[in-house]
Design an enzyme around this catalytic site. Sequence first.
Site, PDB file in Angstrom:
ATOM      1  N   ALA A 131       0.913  -1.078  -0.018  1.00  0.00           N
ATOM      2  CA  ALA A 131       0.059   0.155  -0.143  1.00  0.00           C
ATOM      3  C   ALA A 131       0.803   1.188   0.053  1.00  0.00           C
ATOM      4  O   ALA A 131       0.738   2.226  -0.690  1.00  0.00           O
ATOM      5  CB  ALA A 131      -0.816   0.077   1.101  1.00  0.00           C
ATOM      6  N   TYR A 132       2.073   1.143   0.687  1.00  0.00           N
ATOM      7  CA  TYR A 132       3.116   2.208   0.986  1.00  0.00           C
ATOM      8  C   TYR A 132       3.681   2.518  -0.444  1.00  0.00           C
ATOM      9  O   TYR A 132       3.700   3.529  -1.047  1.00  0.00           O
ATOM     10  CB  TYR A 132       3.909   1.993   2.049  1.00  0.00           C
ATOM     11  CG  TYR A 132       4.830   3.164   2.270  1.00  0.00           C
ATOM     12  CD1 TYR A 132       4.629   4.126   2.713  1.00  0.00           C
ATOM     13  CD2 TYR A 132       6.393   2.836   1.950  1.00  0.00           C
ATOM     14  CE1 TYR A 132       5.475   5.277   3.113  1.00  0.00           C
ATOM     15  CE2 TYR A 132       7.325   3.766   2.205  1.00  0.00           C
ATOM     16  CZ  TYR A 132       6.861   5.105   2.772  1.00  0.00           C
ATOM     17  OH  TYR A 132       7.682   5.890   3.105  1.00  0.00           O
TER      18      TYR A 132
END
Length: 698
Positions: free
Chosen positions: A587-588
């Site tokens: 996600a990062y």
Amino acid sequence: MENLWSENEAQGLNELDKLVYMSRLIGADPSLVVWGGGNTSIKLTEKDFLGRDVEVMRIKGSGSDLKSMERWQFPRLKLEEVLPVFERGDMSDEEMVDYLDRCVLDPNSPRPSIETLLHAFLPFMCVAHSHADAVVGLTNNREADAILQRVYGDDVAVVEYLRPGFQLSKLVGLAVKESPKLNGVVLVNHGLFTWGDSAQEAYDRHIDLVSQAEEYAAQGGAKGAGTGTVSGTGSGAVFGGWQRNPLAADRRKEVAAALAPTLRGLVSQQRRAVLRFDDSPDVLEFIGSTEGQRLSGIGPATPDHLIHTKRKPLWVEAANPEDTAAVRESLKQGMADYATEYATWYQENTTGADSMLDPYPRVILLPGVGMWTTGRDARASLITNDIYHHTINVLRTAQSVSDYTSLTAKDAYDAEYWPLELYKLTLAPPEKELARQVALVTGAASGIGKVIAQRLAAEGAHVIVTDLDAESAEDVATEINRAAGPERAAAFPLDVADAGQVADAFQSLRRAYGGLDILVSNAGIAPVGTIDNLSLADWQRSLDINTTGHFLVAAEAVKLMQEQGIGGSLVFIGTKNVPAPGAEFGAYSVAKAAEVQLARVLALENGQYGIRVNVVNPDAVFQGSRLWSTELRQERAAAHGVTVEGLEEFYQQRNLLKAKVFAEDVAETVLFLASNRSAKTTGAMIPVDGGVREAFPR
Ligand code: ZN
């Protein structure tokens, strides 16, 4: 005006300390003096360094401020060496300054005030000098002679305008010699001197004479109009009544925010300036009045005002101030005309020995909306703001008793281009690299963002510290103001993922500083987990902050910078994960990769405006970081097969330099990209990771 001398407080003080006490009383009242103006002195018998008795005069040192005087700020001069120059016919400013330097008893004491000779030529123990608004109001009008005679009779001598220096001092000295019973001297376009056999006597007479001026103005002098109020909330009658009512408060603020960047760009054509907006009641009354425009164009009240406000403000013509497109055009035209008029005035008066200073206004008045003041930094624009309020006060007094007059064009030139004043400018330390600039840093309450904010401030920038955590952001701004000086930092609460909050923050920024030069888009979060285990909420939250947050802030920043028209620099804090993503960090890594693509597109779109956009990719900066939560540490330690305690060591060992990466390292690269050091670089990505082979930009 209230006499604030307190027997209690003065009791037991020696003569010098009573002078200090009196100086602070005068300095604390802004209707008497502002920002270093005015001065005081005392003549005493004191011991020199050999213990011999000497007649000395102690006078306020140049560069000190009456409201905060200390004993050491009064240098001592030997009177028997100072007084003989009274017999001279003339003395240039340079000669006088040199001469007085030699009369100073103690080496290393501050340089005595430029008004030293005037104090010395007054044969009284204590002397007090102010630039009281009320007294200046009585001198700056068509009937000044008659009015001053009516108010003060023969108690006070009136001396025509002359720039401070030998001639003025001698004139005043002669006037007092002729009439030793005088209580004071009024200097036209300047201020008031009083004296006495004690500090209290000089102070009492001072307050007395200023009070008489105030009372005369309040009764409307010969006109009988009366100001009624000196605070500026009146009906505007003294300025001919209302001609244009102000817009509603929220509309004024919106219009000001819409116009400020254009205005900042226009006054920054030679050197950048910082703006301050003001729509307080006395300003609105003045700019909304029938007479405001005419009065504002006459000239400055005193040289003291002029050095901060320049000779005239720019009065912006606008039939409908809410039509911001039309006002922008009017601003551009007005600014060009102002600069031309300034250059003409300069050419007509210059001796040829100096070169023209920047020809742009320090005060800009927009009827219905408010006033902007400009300065090399926020403090200077605040001082100018303060001074113009006093100009309005003087105008009010002058109009209530007669009709305002000002320094002549030639006197104004001599004041703005006074060689001593210009010389003072050359003594100032060189400006810092980011002086005159405004930077906004997101996520600046802790970690990398905080250190970046501190670094940019240390290099001279004004810094807007923004963060979700409003309280910590406030602490960071307070720390910066303590280290770098007042007005240098402000804190705005900001959730970068909230479009409304971003818009509000930029509205506040436009009003507080007038514009922006540097954006450091730093705020971020680091959710962990393999893709198949990520919740949609975590995924979305990462996109909201790590991508959309950068988009929202950058979009507002480039809009503002385009309006300013003087370029700018955007620095995005990326991550080593952009070129070299980590497993269980999807996600990062995905959202940060989008951030970098956003930066590159911004670079493509904004090169034409001189706006540069670059990315810094740090790796594993632990110190002070909130990104590195316990959870993230545990997860990354597990992912790399090391203990939590061994995690920092692991990151250190995996880079080529075997280096720990600190927030300071990132801030250094941000400074490079934010400043002109990288003037020819845009669309670039610079790693600050100790050298991670997988993350080499390609
Ligand atoms: Zn003065």
